[in-house]
Design an enzyme around this catalytic site. Structure first.
Site, PDB file in Angstrom:
ATOM      1  N   LYS A   1       0.845  -1.201   0.000  1.00 45.65           N
ATOM      2  CA  LYS A   1       0.000   0.000   0.000  1.00 45.65           C
ATOM      3  C   LYS A   1       0.879   1.249   0.000  1.00 45.65           C
ATOM      4  O   LYS A   1       2.098   1.173   0.233  1.00 45.65           O
ATOM      5  CB  LYS A   1      -0.912  -0.005   1.231  1.00 45.65           C
ATOM      6  CG  LYS A   1      -0.170   0.094   2.566  1.00 45.65           C
ATOM      7  CD  LYS A   1      -1.125   0.126   3.737  1.00 45.65           C
ATOM      8  CE  LYS A   1      -0.347   0.244   5.046  1.00 45.65           C
ATOM      9  NZ  LYS A   1      -1.238   0.413   6.209  1.00 45.65           N
TER      10      LYS A   1
ATOM     11  N   TYR B   1      14.683  30.816   6.221  1.00 45.27           N
ATOM     12  CA  TYR B   1      13.590  31.646   6.694  1.00 45.27           C
ATOM     13  C   TYR B   1      13.600  31.821   8.210  1.00 45.27           C
ATOM     14  O   TYR B   1      13.818  30.872   8.962  1.00 45.27           O
ATOM     15  CB  TYR B   1      12.251  31.035   6.282  1.00 45.27           C
ATOM     16  CG  TYR B   1      11.990  31.044   4.803  1.00 45.27           C
ATOM     17  CD1 TYR B   1      12.034  32.219   4.073  1.00 45.27           C
ATOM     18  CD2 TYR B   1      11.693  29.861   4.130  1.00 45.27           C
ATOM     19  CE1 TYR B   1      11.786  32.234   2.706  1.00 45.27           C
ATOM     20  CE2 TYR B   1      11.442  29.848   2.765  1.00 45.27           C
ATOM     21  CZ  TYR B   1      11.498  31.047   2.058  1.00 45.27           C
ATOM     22  OH  TYR B   1      11.250  31.046   0.714  1.00 45.27           O
TER      23      TYR B   1
END
Length: 398
Positions: free
Chosen positions: A38, A270
């Site tokens: 999956k 940042y």
């Protein structure tokens, strides 16, 4: 045009996947093994990893969604295949016609699969799931008798064949957790009820990766191995991959995009959460949270650059982050290894999980669509630790 120095790549060692599956089959002893692919093979690529698992003897494949299962059929897989996460109106008929085993957790789902079977003119293969204490999907104990009786009636009418009865552990990755024996008792009771209605499933299955490794009494007829087949330990409490004879299959690498000298007091990324303590060398790794690098690991994520472990300096941005090399040197284009098996001194997915306050499952499954997977060890003729002649094929993510 060939990208000879890719920005970032996830190298997937299919020889390691096969070796891990063989190791898990040894642990499972007489039980069959389901390779769970999956979430695009936990980020490793569902189709290549499914093929590698089949080559190593996986009798079953497992997916969450029917779309994942149907994609495996479209890619040519013809073996036993179970999908378990259904919602009303799902592609039941397509799954039945493709010979996919489907999971049923309630009466609504049984009604939909019976209708699909009648429309297709084929008998649907159904696994009934019991909720033994996880509290997610699965039929509640109070409703289990009704569901099993209805499934047996549908079986007698030729609409379905109940091929499996199963459940899922909540805390098998926490040794000694009190829920474990409670769930084991609940599953035994669920099996007793199912058998009393006349159901004779081919496979009873309960064990996920941690239970496969630590709870042999939970193996029954089939074990479902997900994260372990990719060489990652289900939890640090259960030991390292090496403790279980497993090898991590994914190595995430990048090519440095920039290397420059900067003075002390220079802000980095940042918010300037990192400022250089003195004159130093900064290296730019061109991978960020859009590629699946967890922003929560800003300031702490480990990277092997210029022969040493470094930590992310400042915030991880969407496409890039910075490491401070101190007095060391590097050049643009040099390799940065974010994680791998750890056998060459590089960090592991578990190291990134600790840095980000999460689990290694999330680290590998979140690696994004724009990161190409490079497959090595293809062909299925390798020895336990070998590779074959198809190393280095680059494929898209799907």
């Amino acid at each position: 045009m060939t990208d000879t120095t890719p920005r970032v790549t996830a190298e997937i060692d299919l020889a390691a996947v096969r070796a891990n599956v063989r190791r898990l089959r040894d642990v499972a002893r007489t039980a069959q093994l389901m390779a769970v692919v999956k979430a695009d093979g936990y980020g490793h690529g569902a189709v290549p990893c499914a093929r590698a698992a089949r080559e190593a003897g996986a009798a079953w494949l497992g997916t969450a969604t029917p779309q994942e299962a149907l994609a495996l059929r479209a890619a040519g897989d013809t073996g036993r295949l179970l999908c378990w996460l259904w919602t009303p109106g799902g592609p039941w008929r397509e799954a039945v016609e493709a010979g996919i085993d489907v999971s049923v957790s309630g009466m609504w789902a049984l009604k939909e699969v019976v209708a699909a079977a009648r429309e297709s003119g084929r008998t649907a293969r159904v696994h009934l799931k019991a909720d033994t204490g996880l509290g997610r999907n699965g039929c509640a104990p109070a409703d289990w008798g009704e569901l099993t009786a209805a499934a047996r009636a549908a079986e007698a009418a030729g609409a379905v064949r109940v091929t499996g009865v199963w459940s899922h552990f909540a805390c098998a990755d926490e040794p000694g957790h009190p829920s474990i024996p409670l769930q084991q008792n609940a599953f035994r009771e669920a099996l007793t009820v199912a058998e009393a209605t006349g159901l004779t499933p081919e496979v009873r299955h309960f064990a996920n990766s941690p239970a496969t490794l630590t709870l042999p009494e939970s193996h029954y007829d089939l074990v479902r191995t997900g994260i372990a087949m990719y060489g990652i330990s289900p939890s640090p409490e259960l030991g390292t991959p090496a403790d279980h004879g497993l090898t991590p299959a994914m190595t995430l690498k990048a090519s440095l995009a920039s290397v420059k000298r900067v003075p002390g007091g220079h802000g980095v990324s940042y918010g300037h959460h990192y400022t250089t303590p003195g004159e130093t060398t900064l290296a730019l790794v061109p991978a960020g949270y859009a590629d699946g690098i967890p922003r929560h690991a800003s300031g702490s994520g480990p990277v092997l650059v210029a022969g040493k472990w470094r930590q992310v300096a400042g915030r991880i941005a969407m496409d890039q982050f910075v490491v401070d090399l101190g007095g060391d040197t590097a050049r643009a284009g040099d390799e940065a290894v974010l994680f791998g098996p750890g056998d060459r001194g590089e960090p592991t997915a578990e190291d990134w999980a600790r840095a980000a306050g999460t689990i290694a499952y999330e680290i590998v499954t979140r690696i994004g669509q724009r990161v190409p997977r490079v497959y090595t060890g293809e062909g299925g003729r390798d020895g336990e630790n070998g590779h074959d002649s198809h190393d280095g094929e680059v494929r898209g993510h799907g």
